[in-house]
Motif scaffolding. Structure first.
Motif, PDB file in Angstrom:
ATOM      1  N   ARG A 129      46.003  40.963  36.633  1.00 47.53           N
ATOM      2  CA  ARG A 129      46.944  40.644  37.973  1.00 47.53           C
ATOM      3  C   ARG A 129      48.038  41.199  38.005  1.00 47.53           C
ATOM      4  NH1 ARG A 129      42.232  39.535  40.188  1.00 47.53           N
ATOM      5  NH2 ARG A 129      41.065  37.727  39.889  1.00 47.53           N
ATOM      6  N   ASN A 161      42.584  46.450  40.716  1.00 50.35           N
ATOM      7  CA  ASN A 161      42.812  45.905  42.288  1.00 50.35           C
ATOM      8  C   ASN A 161      44.103  44.869  42.060  1.00 50.35           C
ATOM      9  OD1 ASN A 161      41.514  44.118  40.340  1.00 50.35           O
ATOM     10  ND2 ASN A 161      39.990  43.208  41.805  1.00 50.35           N
ATOM     11  N   THR A 203      37.783  41.126  45.316  1.00 46.37           N
ATOM     12  CA  THR A 203      39.021  40.750  45.403  1.00 46.37           C
ATOM     13  C   THR A 203      39.808  42.271  45.541  1.00 46.37           C
ATOM     14  OG1 THR A 203      38.898  38.643  44.051  1.00 46.37           O
ATOM     15  CG2 THR A 203      41.060  39.717  44.234  1.00 46.37           C
ATOM     16  N   HIS A 226      31.417  48.622  40.504  1.00 45.22           N
ATOM     17  CA  HIS A 226      30.806  47.478  40.935  1.00 45.22           C
ATOM     18  C   HIS A 226      30.157  47.818  42.129  1.00 45.22           C
ATOM     19  CE1 HIS A 226      31.949  43.344  42.361  1.00 45.22           C
ATOM     20  NE2 HIS A 226      30.871  43.490  43.352  1.00 45.22           N
ATOM     21  N   ASN A 263      31.566  37.456  42.126  1.00 46.59           N
ATOM     22  CA  ASN A 263      30.995  38.590  42.463  1.00 46.59           C
ATOM     23  C   ASN A 263      30.633  39.893  41.496  1.00 46.59           C
ATOM     24  OD1 ASN A 263      31.821  37.604  44.907  1.00 46.59           O
ATOM     25  ND2 ASN A 263      33.340  38.929  45.194  1.00 46.59           N
ATOM     26  N   SER A 270      36.459  34.799  44.577  1.00 42.21           N
ATOM     27  CA  SER A 270      35.795  35.043  43.507  1.00 42.21           C
ATOM     28  C   SER A 270      36.279  35.449  42.200  1.00 42.21           C
ATOM     29  CB  SER A 270      34.412  36.088  43.760  1.00 42.21           C
ATOM     30  OG  SER A 270      33.960  35.757  44.942  1.00 42.21           O
TER      31      SER A 270
HETATM   32  O1  DOR Z   1      34.357  37.758  40.847  1.00 42.23           O
HETATM   33  C1  DOR Z   1      34.992  39.058  40.841  1.00 42.23           C
HETATM   34  N1  DOR Z   1      36.364  38.742  40.798  1.00 42.23           N
HETATM   35  N2  DOR Z   1      34.467  40.176  41.006  1.00 42.23           N
HETATM   36  C2  DOR Z   1      35.343  41.308  40.940  1.00 42.23           C
HETATM   37  O2  DOR Z   1      34.741  42.256  40.992  1.00 42.23           O
HETATM   38  C3  DOR Z   1      36.567  41.215  41.369  1.00 42.23           C
HETATM   39  C4  DOR Z   1      37.384  39.786  40.420  1.00 42.23           C
HETATM   40  C5  DOR Z   1      38.747  39.653  40.922  1.00 42.23           C
HETATM   41  O3  DOR Z   1      39.341  40.567  40.595  1.00 42.23           O
HETATM   42  O4  DOR Z   1      38.768  38.467  41.342  1.00 42.23           O
END
Ligand code: DOR
Length: 445
Positions: A64, A94, A153, A178, A283, A328
Motif C-alpha cells: 500500500r 496498484n 483495487t 490477475h 478478488n 476486496s
Molecule cells: O482481493 C484483492 N485485493 N484482489 C486483488 O487483486 C487486489 C487486492 C487489493 O489490492 O486490494
C-alpha cells in the motif's frame, strides 16, 4: 565477520527432512553438515526439537505504499511478514501513484531501502499505454510485469487487445496476471442489482465474480501466451475448472505457463461467508468446497506451482461497508505459514511440498538470486518452527497496521518461533529486531 551455528535442527529442504547443523558467516550460509566444529567466538543456537526451513518468498503482496498508507505501510507489513516466516516479498503496482513508470518504480525501491524489514522486489504495472517503459526495465532488478486482466483495487485494468498482444510479444519478463473477465462480472453484477437493489448479500460475490469470469479470462491469457511465446504466470487460481489449463508433466523450469494459489482460497470456502462476511471478500472470490478441494489436489499434483498470500490489507472501517462498497482483500502474511502447517497436520499437504511451493518455486520461477533454498553460499534466510505448539490468533498479537485478520479466533498448530534474515535474527517470539537486515532482491537472468 560474525558467525552463528544452528545445531541439531530438522532441516526441511529440497524434498528431504534431515537433522544437520548449519554454519552462517556474515549474511550467507557457509556450511551445512553433521556435527560441525566451530571456534568459540561463533554464537550457537541449539535447535533440538525444532524444524528449520528456508524463508518464504511471497510472490504477491500489496503493502500500500505510496499513497494508501492509511491501510498499511512497507514497514508495518514487512514486520508482519517476518513474524510469519516470509523473508522476501514481491509487491504489486496498484499503489497511488501506480508503479507504472520507471520513476515511480525507483521511488518505491528507495522507500523500501529505508523502511522495509524483509527482502523486497517490486513488480512493474503494465497499462494500456506504457510499453516504452516496460521495454526499458532492468530484468535483474524487476521480478516481473503485473497485468490486471480484470479490475480490482486500483483501476489498473488492461483491456486493449492490441496493447496486450504487443506486451506479450515484446517483453522477456515473466508476465503475472490477475484473470477475471470484466464483461462477465459487469453482467452478473447488473443481474444481482436487479434482484437485490443496493443490498446485495455477500454470498453473491462468487456468483458475480463467477467461475466463468475466471475461466474465460485465464484461458484467453493462456491462449495469447501460447500464440506469442510469452512467459505467463497466472495469479491466485480459485476454481477447479481452470486447473485443466495447466500442466504437470514437465519440470517448473521448462514451463512457460505457471500458476499460483493463495492461502485464503485453500483455507476458506463459500460456507464461510455467513460467519466472516466481507472480511473474506477477495478478488477472485472464495468459491465452493469442490473448488477448494480441487486446489489442494492441483497443488499436490504440481498443476499449481507457487503458494502465496495476495496479502491485501484494508481498514476495518472500509471492510465494514455494505457488499458493493466494501473493498476486496485482507491481510494474511502473519499467519499464512501457520495455516499451511495446520493443513500439514490435517494431512492435506506434506512439509516438503509446502517448502517446495512457498520457498523453492518462487525462487526458481522468478530467478531470485541465491535465496529460496538452504544451500552453502546462499543468503541465510531461514525460519525456526515449533510444529507442535498451538495458538489462537488474537487481535492484540496482530502486527498489521489495519489491526484485523480474517483468521481471528482460529487456532493454528505450528508456530514461527524465529526468523533469520541475511544472517541476522530478525524476529524472535513476538518481537521484531528494530535493526533491519533487509536487502533488495536481485534476479539472476
Ligand atoms: O482481493 C484483492 N485485493 N484482489 C486483488 O487483486 C487486489 C487486492 C487489493 O489490492 O486490494
Amino acid at each position: 565477520m560474525k558467525g552463528l551455528k544452528i545445531s541439531n535442527a530438522k532441516i526441511v529442504n529440497e524434498g528431504t527432512i534431515e537433522q544437520k547443523d548449519i554454519l552462517i558467516i556474515g549474511n550467507r550460509i557457509s556450511k551445512i553438515g553433521n556435527h560441525l566444529e566451530v571456534s568459540e567466538d561463533i554464537e550457537v543456537f541449539d535447535a533440538s526439537g525444532k524444524y528449520i526451513i528456508p524463508g518464504l518468498i511471497d510472490d504477491q503482496v500489496h503493502f500500500r505504499e505510496p499513497g494508501l498508507t492509511h491501510k498499511a505501510t512497507i514497514e508495518s507489513e514487512s514486520k508482519a511478514a517476518l513474524a510469519g516466516g516470509i523473508t522476501s516479498f514481491l509487491e504489486m503496482p496498484n499503489t497511488n501513484p501506480q508503479t507504472t513508470t520507471l520513476e515511480e518504480w525507483e521511488a518505491k525501491n528507495e522507500r523500501a531501502a529505508q523502511t522495509s524489514y524483509a527482502n523486497y522486489g517490486f513488480m512493474f504495472g503494465g497499462t494500456n499505454d506504457n510499453l516504452d517503459q516496460i521495454l526499458a526495465l532492468d530484468s535483474k532488478r524487476v521480478p516481473a510485469l503485473k497485468l490486471f486482466l480484470g479490475s480490482s483495487t486500483g483501476n489498473m485494468l488492461v483491456d486493449d487487445p492490441d496493447v496486450l498482444r504487443n506486451i506479450f510479444r515484446n517483453t522477456n519478463l515473466v508476465i503475472a496476471v490477475h484473470c477475471e473477465d470484466e464483461a462477465t462480472i459487469k453482467e452478473n453484477l447488473k443481474l444481482a442489482q436487479s434482484q437485490y437493489g443496493e443490498a446485495i448479500p455477500i454470498d453473491q460475490h462468487p456468483i458475480i465474480r463467477s467461475h466463468e469470469a475466471c475461466y474465460l479470462s485465464s484461458s484467453k491469457a493462456i491462449e495469447l501466451a501460447k500464440e506469442t511465446g510469452a512467459r505467463l504466470h497466472v495469479f491466485h487460481l480459485s476454481t477447479a475448472k481452470e486447473l485443466s489449463l495447466f500442466q504437470n508433466d514437465i519440470p517448473l523450469k521448462e514451463k512457460k505457463i505457471t500458476a499460483e494459489v493463495c492461502v485464503h482460497h485453500l483455507w476458506f470456502n463459500d460456507t464461510d461467508y455467513k460467519k466472516k462476511g466481507t472480511h473474506i471478500k477477495w478478488n477472485p472470490a472464495i468459491k465452493t468446497q469442490n473448488d477448494q478441494e480441487a486446489l489442494w489436489e492441483g497443488l499436490n499434483s504440481d498443476l499449481l506451482d507457487v503458494l502465496a498470500t495476495d496479502h491485501a490489507p484494508h481498514t476495518l472501517e472500509e471492510k465494514s461497508n455494505p457488499y458493493n462498497a466494501a473493498p476486496s482483500g485482507g491481510p494474511l502474511v502473519q499467519h499464512a505459514l501457520s495455516a499451511l502447517l495446520t493443513a500439514y497436520h490435517q494431512k492435506r499437504i506434506s512439509l516438503e511440498k509446502i517448502i517446495e511451493k512457498a520457498c523453492h518455486n518462487p525462487a526458481l520461477l522468478f530467478d531470485v538470486k541465491d535465496r529460496g533454498y538452504l544451500r552453502e553460499g546462499y543468503f541465510a534466510d531461514m525460519v525456526v518452527l515449533d510444529l507442535d505448539r498451538e495458538y489462537e490468533v488474537k487481535k492484540e498479537d496482530l502486527l498489521y497496521q489495519c489491526g484485523w485478520s480474517p483468521f481471528e479466533g482460529t487456532t493454528f498448530k505450528g508456530v514461527v518461533e524465529k526468523t533469520l534474515l541475511n544472517g541476522q535474527w530478525a524476529y524472535d517470539q513476538g518481537k521484531v529486531n528494530p535493526k533491519s537486515a533487509a536487502m533488495a532482491l536481485t534476479f539472476d537472468r
